[in-house]
Design a protein around this motif. Structure first.
Motif, mmCIF file in Angstrom:
data_model
loop_
_atom_site.group_PDB
_atom_site.id
_atom_site.type_symbol
_atom_site.label_atom_id
_atom_site.label_comp_id
_atom_site.label_asym_id
_atom_site.label_seq_id
_atom_site.Cartn_x
_atom_site.Cartn_y
_atom_site.Cartn_z
ATOM 1 N N ASP A 112 -48.543 -35.253 -11.991
ATOM 2 C CA ASP A 112 -48.140 -36.421 -12.778
ATOM 3 C C ASP A 112 -48.081 -37.643 -11.869
ATOM 4 N N TRP A 113 -48.109 -38.812 -12.512
ATOM 5 C CA TRP A 113 -48.120 -40.066 -11.776
ATOM 6 C C TRP A 113 -46.959 -40.946 -12.221
ATOM 7 N N HIS A 114 -46.447 -41.718 -11.276
ATOM 8 C CA HIS A 114 -45.442 -42.738 -11.577
ATOM 9 C C HIS A 114 -46.146 -44.089 -11.530
ATOM 10 N N LYS A 158 -45.907 -38.405 -8.536
ATOM 11 C CA LYS A 158 -44.518 -38.025 -8.768
ATOM 12 C C LYS A 158 -44.156 -36.823 -7.898
ATOM 13 N N CYS A 172 -44.788 -32.479 -3.925
ATOM 14 C CA CYS A 172 -45.630 -33.064 -4.970
ATOM 15 C C CYS A 172 -46.369 -31.933 -5.681
#
Length: 234
Positions: free
Chosen positions: A141-143, A152, A175
């Motif tokens: 996932d990415w922030h 993330k 991660c």
């Protein structure tokens, strides 16, 4: 998912290149050789044929429910033909192709595969089998914020570092990652490709046996059965 091909078209689009040779059969018909894939593209992309599953309650959205025979019967009952807009009717051979696709047996995917074949033929494409695709390791996932994005992380807990004079507490961050496309996605796409290939083989044999097309004679040309194996060998 579909893999597209590019073509250079002149005049009316005829799908892939067709053989120029024409042969006269026992009934005196002059029919041109064509592959099953090109025949489907001609019927659905060039002639705009529609799939008719014959029961109105289960028609696939976006597909017409009437063919030439129905229209002629309605005009006969009306006693005239109405002038106006619209488009020309598909070639009778195109209607025969659409009818054969609609009658695919469940072993070849049934109605679901029939709809997929028509959609791919209209796009002059084949199912995506992830040929030559290498799985990539990516963050799960990415922030995202106005300054960009970063992976993330998640905490595994607190670890005590007692190597120095004073013990220190560290929050251990990791991660999580995933591989895209993963093995299940690749396997599912290739199973779908093989079923599409089997359906085309079934249609090719059908037209080879019945020889009911007036303009075309379906040859033995088929798309590659397992295109990913050639890539693996290289």
């Amino acid at each position: 998912m579909m893999a597209h091909r590019t073509f250079q078209l002149s005049g009316r689009s005829w799908g892939k290149a067709m053989a120029a040779e024409a042969a006269r059969d026992g009934l005196g018909r002059v029919r041109r050789q064509i592959s099953i894939e090109s025949l489907l593209e001609w019927a659905f992309a060039d002639e705009c044929a529609s799939i008719d599953f014959e029961d109105a309650g289960t028609l696939a959205p976006g597909y017409g429910a009437i063919g030439n025979a129905y229209l002629m019967a309605q005009r006969g009952a009306l006693g005239c033909r109405i002038d106006g807009g619209g488009r020309s009717l598909p070639d009778p051979d195109a209607d025969l192709v659409a009818a054969a696709v609609a009658m695919l047996p469940e072993g070849c995917g049934g109605r679901r595969m029939a709809v997929q074949i028509a959609e791919l033929a209209r796009a002059r494409a084949m199912p995506d089998a992830f040929v030559g695709v290498q799985p990539r390791c990516e963050p799960k996932d990415w922030h995202v914020n106005p300054y960009g994005r970063r992976a993330k992380t998640m905490s595994l807990g607190i670890e005590i570092d007692s190597s120095g004079r004073k013990a220190r507490r560290h929050d251990v961050q990791v991660c999580p990652v995933v591989y895209r496309p993963d093995g299940s996605q690749v396997a599912s796409a290739r199973r779908n490709y093989l079923q599409w290939w089997s359906a085309l083989s079934e249609l090719r044999i059908t037209f080879e046996i019945h020889t009911n097309l007036s303009r075309w004679s379906v040859d033995e040309c088929m798309p590659p059965m397992t295109p990913w194996k050639k890539t693996l060998a290289e």
